[in-house]
Scaffold this motif. Sequence first.
Motif, PDB file in Angstrom:
ATOM      1  N   PHE A 163      16.308  -0.160 -20.568  1.00  0.00           N
ATOM      2  CA  PHE A 163      14.987  -0.781 -20.444  1.00  0.00           C
ATOM      3  C   PHE A 163      15.007  -1.746 -19.270  1.00  0.00           C
ATOM      4  N   ILE A 164      13.925  -1.750 -18.503  1.00  0.00           N
ATOM      5  CA  ILE A 164      13.785  -2.644 -17.360  1.00  0.00           C
ATOM      6  C   ILE A 164      12.576  -3.542 -17.603  1.00  0.00           C
ATOM      7  N   ASN A 165      12.837  -4.810 -17.875  1.00  0.00           N
ATOM      8  CA  ASN A 165      11.790  -5.758 -18.282  1.00  0.00           C
ATOM      9  C   ASN A 165      10.931  -5.184 -19.409  1.00  0.00           C
ATOM     10  N   GLY A 166      11.610  -4.616 -20.385  1.00  0.00           N
ATOM     11  CA  GLY A 166      10.940  -4.129 -21.590  1.00  0.00           C
ATOM     12  C   GLY A 166      10.393  -2.732 -21.505  1.00  0.00           C
ATOM     13  N   ILE A 167      10.493  -2.098 -20.330  1.00  0.00           N
ATOM     14  CA  ILE A 167       9.968  -0.745 -20.144  1.00  0.00           C
ATOM     15  C   ILE A 167      11.136   0.234 -20.077  1.00  0.00           C
ATOM     16  N   LYS A 168      11.112   1.240 -20.914  1.00  0.00           N
ATOM     17  CA  LYS A 168      12.207   2.212 -20.961  1.00  0.00           C
ATOM     18  C   LYS A 168      12.140   3.175 -19.780  1.00  0.00           C
ATOM     19  N   THR A 169      13.263   3.314 -19.096  1.00  0.00           N
ATOM     20  CA  THR A 169      13.335   4.295 -18.020  1.00  0.00           C
ATOM     21  C   THR A 169      13.654   5.661 -18.616  1.00  0.00           C
ATOM     22  N   SER A 170      13.055   6.689 -18.078  1.00  0.00           N
ATOM     23  CA  SER A 170      13.253   8.035 -18.621  1.00  0.00           C
ATOM     24  C   SER A 170      14.502   8.705 -18.070  1.00  0.00           C
ATOM     25  N   GLU A 171      15.088   8.119 -17.011  1.00  0.00           N
ATOM     26  CA  GLU A 171      16.251   8.732 -16.376  1.00  0.00           C
ATOM     27  C   GLU A 171      17.355   7.691 -16.155  1.00  0.00           C
ATOM     28  N   PRO A 172      18.162   7.413 -17.186  1.00  0.00           N
ATOM     29  CA  PRO A 172      19.179   6.356 -17.066  1.00  0.00           C
ATOM     30  C   PRO A 172      20.316   6.667 -16.100  1.00  0.00           C
ATOM     31  N   PHE A 173      20.381   7.900 -15.582  1.00  0.00           N
ATOM     32  CA  PHE A 173      21.429   8.242 -14.626  1.00  0.00           C
ATOM     33  C   PHE A 173      20.874   8.469 -13.222  1.00  0.00           C
ATOM     34  N   ASN A 174      19.564   8.332 -13.081  1.00  0.00           N
ATOM     35  CA  ASN A 174      18.926   8.534 -11.779  1.00  0.00           C
ATOM     36  C   ASN A 174      18.816   7.178 -11.076  1.00  0.00           C
TER      37      ASN A 174
END
Length: 250
Positions: free
Chosen positions: A221-232
């Motif tokens: 999560f980046i400032n509370g927003i989940k990223t859909s691609e943790p390896f990108n």
Amino acid sequence: MSKSKQSTRASSASIQERRKAQLQRQKKKTFILLTVGILLVVVLFAAMFVLASKNTGSPGSPSSPVSFPYDKLPRLGAADAPVKLVEFGDFKCPACARFSGEVKPQLVEDYIDKGEAALYFVNMSFIGPDSETASLAALSVYHQNSEEFWKYYDALYANQGDENTEWATEEFLVELAQKEKIDIDYNLLRKDIEERTYANELASDNAIAESSHVTSTPSLFINGIKTSEPFNLEAIVKEIETASKAVETE
């Protein structure tokens, strides 16, 4: 039969046919109107649902960022860093080991060491018994010496055993801490593992994962927003920059 009677019967039959045809046309028109009405209702409800979804959002969506208890989580970096990264991980998860070895070092070099971001960790122990035992050991290290947590975190992933075997035993976890010269009381670490000292805290971490709708590890999560691609990394960098700019404009 007289021509008059034949004419009357023919006329009567013609009227009945016209009425029948008229009735059929009326039924067809009614069916069409009813169908159109149902479709309009369906479209209206669909539009309302989409609008409601956009307005409310799910936890972690741009319209509804997750609020994490940052002050209670292990942190790497400055507490006042404008961008807060939260990783959900399982020490038995091979993909998490990959994240710790590939993604985390880049984040540390580009953002965390520069004070632009801080990384927080939440345990999500769901794969098996090793997941819990390793998490309990990591929590013991954190509470004994928070600055040593990330060193132990790296060691756990670097020495991770096979996902299908039980490797995170009490003996292994204590010996690993000794081998890596983690600056803690090793006897207390053993005691904390044996007595499951931080079981409630681990349960709290897992509850955070559930309430945040996290279903897999690693999740970032980046400032509370989940990223859909943790390896990108390219996508993560863009999201960090966006989050940083958003903080600046607040």
